[in-house]
Design an enzyme around this catalytic site. Structure first.
Site, PDB file in Angstrom:
ATOM      1  N   ASP A  23       0.703  -0.882   0.087  1.00 27.27           N
ATOM      2  CA  ASP A  23      -0.512   0.023   0.184  1.00 27.27           C
ATOM      3  C   ASP A  23       1.177   1.272  -0.097  1.00 27.27           C
ATOM      4  O   ASP A  23      -0.034   2.325  -0.482  1.00 27.27           O
ATOM      5  CB  ASP A  23      -0.987  -0.055   1.109  1.00 27.27           C
ATOM      6  CG  ASP A  23      -2.471  -0.727   0.780  1.00 27.27           C
ATOM      7  OD1 ASP A  23      -1.608  -1.806  -0.013  1.00 27.27           O
ATOM      8  OD2 ASP A  23      -2.945  -0.730   2.007  1.00 27.27           O
ATOM      9  N   ASP A  28      -2.031  14.860  20.879  1.00 27.42           N
ATOM     10  CA  ASP A  28      -0.624  14.335  20.516  1.00 27.42           C
ATOM     11  C   ASP A  28      -0.821  15.269  18.429  1.00 27.42           C
ATOM     12  O   ASP A  28       0.289  15.307  18.092  1.00 27.42           O
ATOM     13  CB  ASP A  28      -0.815  13.021  20.123  1.00 27.42           C
ATOM     14  CG  ASP A  28       0.267  12.296  21.454  1.00 27.42           C
ATOM     15  OD1 ASP A  28       0.769  13.374  22.818  1.00 27.42           O
ATOM     16  OD2 ASP A  28       0.273  11.535  22.035  1.00 27.42           O
ATOM     17  N   GLY A  87      -6.111   3.651   7.846  1.00 23.43           N
ATOM     18  CA  GLY A  87      -4.779   3.264   8.042  1.00 23.43           C
ATOM     19  C   GLY A  87      -4.838   3.848   9.156  1.00 23.43           C
ATOM     20  O   GLY A  87      -5.220   3.311  10.233  1.00 23.43           O
TER      21      GLY A  87
END
Length: 289
Positions: free
Chosen positions: A63, A168, A180
């Protein structure tokens, strides 16, 4: 037909698969051009002179290679298909054992084209001296840099203030990219046929901060905000995981749906949900009797 092979030399170090496919194409009386690239050295945009004569792009890798190939073709509408040399492979369509059948079907035109929405992200510096624009098939990620402290990100939607995330970072994802980094961060899986933009916080300070799914027509703006006078707030903006830029307090990142879709070749009309079940090792229920 003229085929372009975009081969990841790290996944095929001896070029066994690449050379076999190249010879198959030539033996069937068709043209082939081979471009080689590695994980550590993403390719630049492929020259127009090459792309103008190409009928199909075959990507050999995983990918990540598919993502780099999508950037390398720029705004060109040449369709691509992935030959999986990686692991999970949500974007790659074909396993090596089916290579010749894939080629025969491409030559016959026995396939369908699936359009995938992309994102356009731009970075505007606070002093207005620099403007950077880049596309992303999977996601645009803004993540803290340096010390283990949260960053503050002010989110605007269609120029209206939406919320401030202390986290974060945040992931702005396409439906394609929802499987993903977005999925790893706890975001939702979205069908690739959906036109939507998903915003998911990365390790938010507040447990009430959840993923938000926006319409593809919405304009998302993220500004890096100063949290403390004594703290230097800096972050990294990443486009599909490899085009990385530093930003500082006062800089902004704008994300919109791109006007240019990616064209993926599909050989089988498989259900997206069946693919998800298989890729995530979930059992597919047997047919009803």
């Amino acid at each position: 037909m003229h085929f372009l092979l975009f081969s990841n030399v790290n996944k095929d170090p001896k070029e066994t698969v690449t050379k076999r496919l190249e010879q198959l194409i030539l033996s069937k009386g068709h043209e082939v051009t081979v471009l080689r690239e590695g994980d550590e050295a993403p390719g630049e945009v492929i020259a127009d002179a090459i792309m103008k004569s190409v009928d199909a792009l075959i990507v050999l890798g995983g990918d990540g290679t598919m993502l780099r190939a999508s950037h390398a073709i720029g705004s060109c509408a040449v369709p691509m298909i992935g030959l999986n040399l990686g692991t999970t492979g949500f974007l790659t369509e074909v396993e090596c054992g089916a290579m010749e059948d894939m080629l025969d079907r491409l030559i016959r035109g026995d396939y369908v084209i699936e359009e995938r929405m992309q994102l356009t992200g731009s970075i505007r510096r606070k002093d207005q001296t620099e403007f950077t624009e880049f596309s992303a098939l999977n996601d645009v990620v803004i993540i803290r840099e340096g010390v283990l402290r949260l960053i503050a990100l002010r989110i605007y939607v269609n120029d209206v203030f939406f919320d401030t995330y202390e986290a974060d970072g945040v992931i702005i994802s396409t439906p394609t990219g929802s499987t993903g980094y977005n999925l790893s961060a706890g975001g939702p899986i979205v069908s690739p046929k959906t036109r939507a933009i998903v915003l998911t916080p990365i390790s938010p300070h507040s447990l009430s901060k959840k993923s938000i799914v926006f319409d593809a027509g919405d304009r998302i703006r993220i500004e890096l905000e100063e949290k403390r006078k004594t703290q230097i707030n800096e972050a990294i903006v990443s486009f599909d995981g490899y085009k990385n830029y530093e930003i500082s307090v006062g800089d902004r990142v704008d994300v919109v749906a791109s006007e240019v879709p990616l064209h993926l070749i599909r050989l089988e009309q498989r259900s997206f949900y069946e693919v998800i079940s298989r890729k995530l090792d979930r059992p597919v229920a047997p047919p009803e009797t």
